[in-house]
Design a protein around this motif. Structure first.
Motif, short mmCIF file in Angstrom:
data_model
loop_
_atom_site.label_atom_id
_atom_site.label_comp_id
_atom_site.label_asym_id
_atom_site.label_seq_id
_atom_site.Cartn_x
_atom_site.Cartn_y
_atom_site.Cartn_z
N TYR A 100 88.65 36.66 65.39
CA TYR A 100 88.15 35.33 65.43
C TYR A 100 89.43 34.29 65.31
CZ TYR A 100 89.15 34.64 60.30
OH TYR A 100 89.66 34.71 59.09
N LEU A 101 90.42 34.71 64.66
CA LEU A 101 91.71 33.77 64.58
C LEU A 101 92.59 33.98 66.00
CD1 LEU A 101 93.33 34.85 61.06
CD2 LEU A 101 92.27 32.64 61.66
N SER A 102 92.40 34.93 66.77
CA SER A 102 93.01 35.02 68.01
C SER A 102 92.26 33.91 68.78
CB SER A 102 92.74 36.45 68.46
OG SER A 102 93.57 37.29 67.75
N GLY A 117 98.28 45.29 75.60
CA GLY A 117 98.93 46.01 74.50
C GLY A 117 99.27 47.31 75.37
N SER A 118 99.76 48.39 74.79
CA SER A 118 100.42 49.50 75.20
C SER A 118 99.12 50.41 75.50
CB SER A 118 101.16 50.56 74.22
OG SER A 118 100.66 50.50 73.19
N ASP A 119 98.02 50.31 74.86
CA ASP A 119 96.59 50.75 75.10
C ASP A 119 95.79 50.39 76.27
OD1 ASP A 119 96.09 48.60 73.84
OD2 ASP A 119 95.12 49.90 72.10
N GLY A 120 96.17 48.99 76.86
CA GLY A 120 95.39 48.51 77.71
C GLY A 120 94.71 47.49 77.25
N ARG A 121 94.61 47.21 75.81
CA ARG A 121 93.58 46.36 75.27
C ARG A 121 94.71 44.83 75.38
NH1 ARG A 121 91.14 49.35 70.13
NH2 ARG A 121 89.87 50.64 71.28
N LYS A 122 93.89 43.63 75.55
CA LYS A 122 94.49 42.53 75.54
C LYS A 122 94.64 42.22 74.14
CE LYS A 122 92.67 40.54 79.75
NZ LYS A 122 92.05 39.46 80.51
N VAL A 123 95.73 41.39 73.82
CA VAL A 123 96.18 41.11 72.57
C VAL A 123 96.79 39.68 72.73
CG1 VAL A 123 96.75 43.36 71.89
CG2 VAL A 123 98.64 42.04 72.95
N VAL A 124 96.99 38.85 71.38
CA VAL A 124 97.53 37.53 71.47
C VAL A 124 98.71 37.78 70.36
CG1 VAL A 124 97.24 35.42 70.29
CG2 VAL A 124 95.36 36.33 71.53
N ARG A 125 99.72 37.33 71.00
CA ARG A 125 101.11 37.55 70.23
C ARG A 125 101.46 35.88 70.09
NH1 ARG A 125 103.41 40.23 73.97
NH2 ARG A 125 102.87 42.31 72.98
N ALA A 126 101.58 35.53 68.82
CA ALA A 126 102.00 34.39 68.16
C ALA A 126 103.47 34.50 67.78
CB ALA A 126 101.28 33.84 67.12
N ILE A 127 104.51 33.64 68.22
CA ILE A 127 105.83 33.66 67.78
C ILE A 127 105.95 32.45 67.06
CG2 ILE A 127 108.17 33.67 68.60
CD1 ILE A 127 106.40 36.01 69.60
N PHE A 128 106.70 32.37 65.79
CA PHE A 128 106.74 31.64 64.96
C PHE A 128 108.45 31.28 64.57
CE2 PHE A 128 102.51 33.42 63.95
CZ PHE A 128 101.90 32.12 63.82
N ASN A 142 93.87 41.67 60.32
CA ASN A 142 93.37 42.40 61.34
C ASN A 142 94.59 42.57 62.36
OD1 ASN A 142 91.82 44.62 62.85
ND2 ASN A 142 90.94 43.08 63.95
N GLU A 143 95.64 42.36 61.91
CA GLU A 143 96.91 42.62 62.92
C GLU A 143 97.32 43.85 63.33
OE1 GLU A 143 98.57 42.77 58.59
OE2 GLU A 143 96.94 41.54 59.62
N ASN A 144 97.66 43.83 64.59
CA ASN A 144 98.28 45.00 65.05
C ASN A 144 99.48 45.38 64.43
OD1 ASN A 144 95.81 45.42 66.81
ND2 ASN A 144 96.71 44.70 68.41
N LYS A 145 100.40 44.08 64.55
CA LYS A 145 101.90 44.33 63.83
C LYS A 145 102.36 43.11 63.61
CE LYS A 145 104.17 44.56 68.37
NZ LYS A 145 105.22 45.17 69.08
N ALA A 146 103.13 42.88 62.86
CA ALA A 146 103.67 41.78 62.48
C ALA A 146 105.21 41.93 61.72
CB ALA A 146 102.70 41.01 61.08
#
Length: 285
Positions: free
Chosen positions: A56-58, A95-106, A31-35
């Motif tokens: 759930y992973l977020s 995010g750009s649409d105002g929704r909260k997102v979790v961004r993981a950097i690896f 269910n990723e927004n982008k990767a």
């Protein structure tokens, strides 16, 4: 039919797996927004995974105290290739649409080479380092892989220093190691090199030699169910397998010139007895 199969395979999404620090699978991300995951030559690539906050992973990623382990590992499988890395940063953002997102950097698993020190003598305790420099001469691929193996023996077996887990003391059973070096299964045709270091990182020690010999470090996480990296290999789940691949083809035949009219000219490089003089020899296609 082949082109259709290739197009369908290319459009298939990659398999993104998240593991905790003990390499327990926490979930398959669908269910990723982008990767995006970057693969660089002999350098640490970066990966980014953006997920909705209510996924759930977020929630597992953001709740550090409930995770049990600090580290988070990612494995990305696509068309036989595998990208593995450890989480370096976690950002909760809008995010750009105002929704909260979790961004993981690896960071790619190549980063491990930047934390493995090449001791002058990995077989002696830290207080007794003689001779003062690690020096090994031979074909570049063999010399660099042998250097890494000796340093891993120091780290994984704890010959002189008592480890946190006493069971790891003087333990040369690679089935329990977290890092292993893949043995050479093909003839080594790389150029000769002198590998030397005094407590430099493995990355710094190998960088110039690998670039000159056109060798590429490949590291791949072994997961339960994978085919063994070499015949008879017995590895633990989550083990990082290191290999050094010769991309040069300098003494097995390659092309240094050619044209649209003549095509590619097949050539072979011969090194003189002095180890310096080069002679390019053309051979019939």
């Amino acid at each position: 039919a082949r082109e259709t199969a290739e197009n369908e395979a290319r459009l298939q999404p990659a398999e993104v797996l998240l593991f905790d620090g003990d390499w327990n699978l926490r979930g398959r991300c669908t269910n990723e927004n982008k990767a995006s995951f970057q693969l660089l030559r002999n350098e640490t690539g970066m990966g980014e995974l953006e997920l909705p906050l209510d996924y759930y992973l977020s929630e597992w990623l953001a709740d550090v105290d409930a995770r049990g382990t600090t580290n988070v590992h990612v494995v990305v499988n696509k068309d036989g290739g595998r990208w593995g890395g450890r989480m370096a940063e976690l950002i909760v953002d809008k995010g750009s649409d105002g929704r909260k997102v979790v961004r993981a950097i690896f960071r790619h698993d190549y980063e491990e080479l930047k934390h493995i020190l090449v001791w002058s003598n990995p077989f002696l305790p830290a207080e007794i380092q003689f001779p003062r420099m690690w020096v090994i001469w031979g074909r570049a691929r063999w010399a660099l892989k042998t250097t890494l193996l000796c340093q891993l023996m120091r780290l994984e077996s704890s010959l002189w220093m008592l480890p946190a887990d006493p069971a790891g003391w003087f333990n040369f059973d690679q089935s329990e190691w977290w890092n292993v070096v893949k043995p050479d299964l093909t003839p080594d045709t790389s150029v000769a090199a002198v590998v030397h270091s005094r407590f430099k990182t493995m990355h710094d020690t190998s960088k110039r030699i690998a670039d000159d010999a056109q060798l590429v470090w490949e590291c791949r996480r072994y997961l339960d169910g994978d085919p063994p990296p070499w015949p008879g290999a017995n590895l633990r789940h989550g083990c990082l397998v290191w290999d050094l691949v010769d991309k040069s083809g300098w003494n097995t035949g390659t092309a240094f010139e050619g044209s649209l009219a003549e095509g590619i000219i097949s050539e072979l490089v011969n090194i003189g007895g002095d180890g310096i003089t080069e002679n390019v020899e053309q051979y019939i296609d």
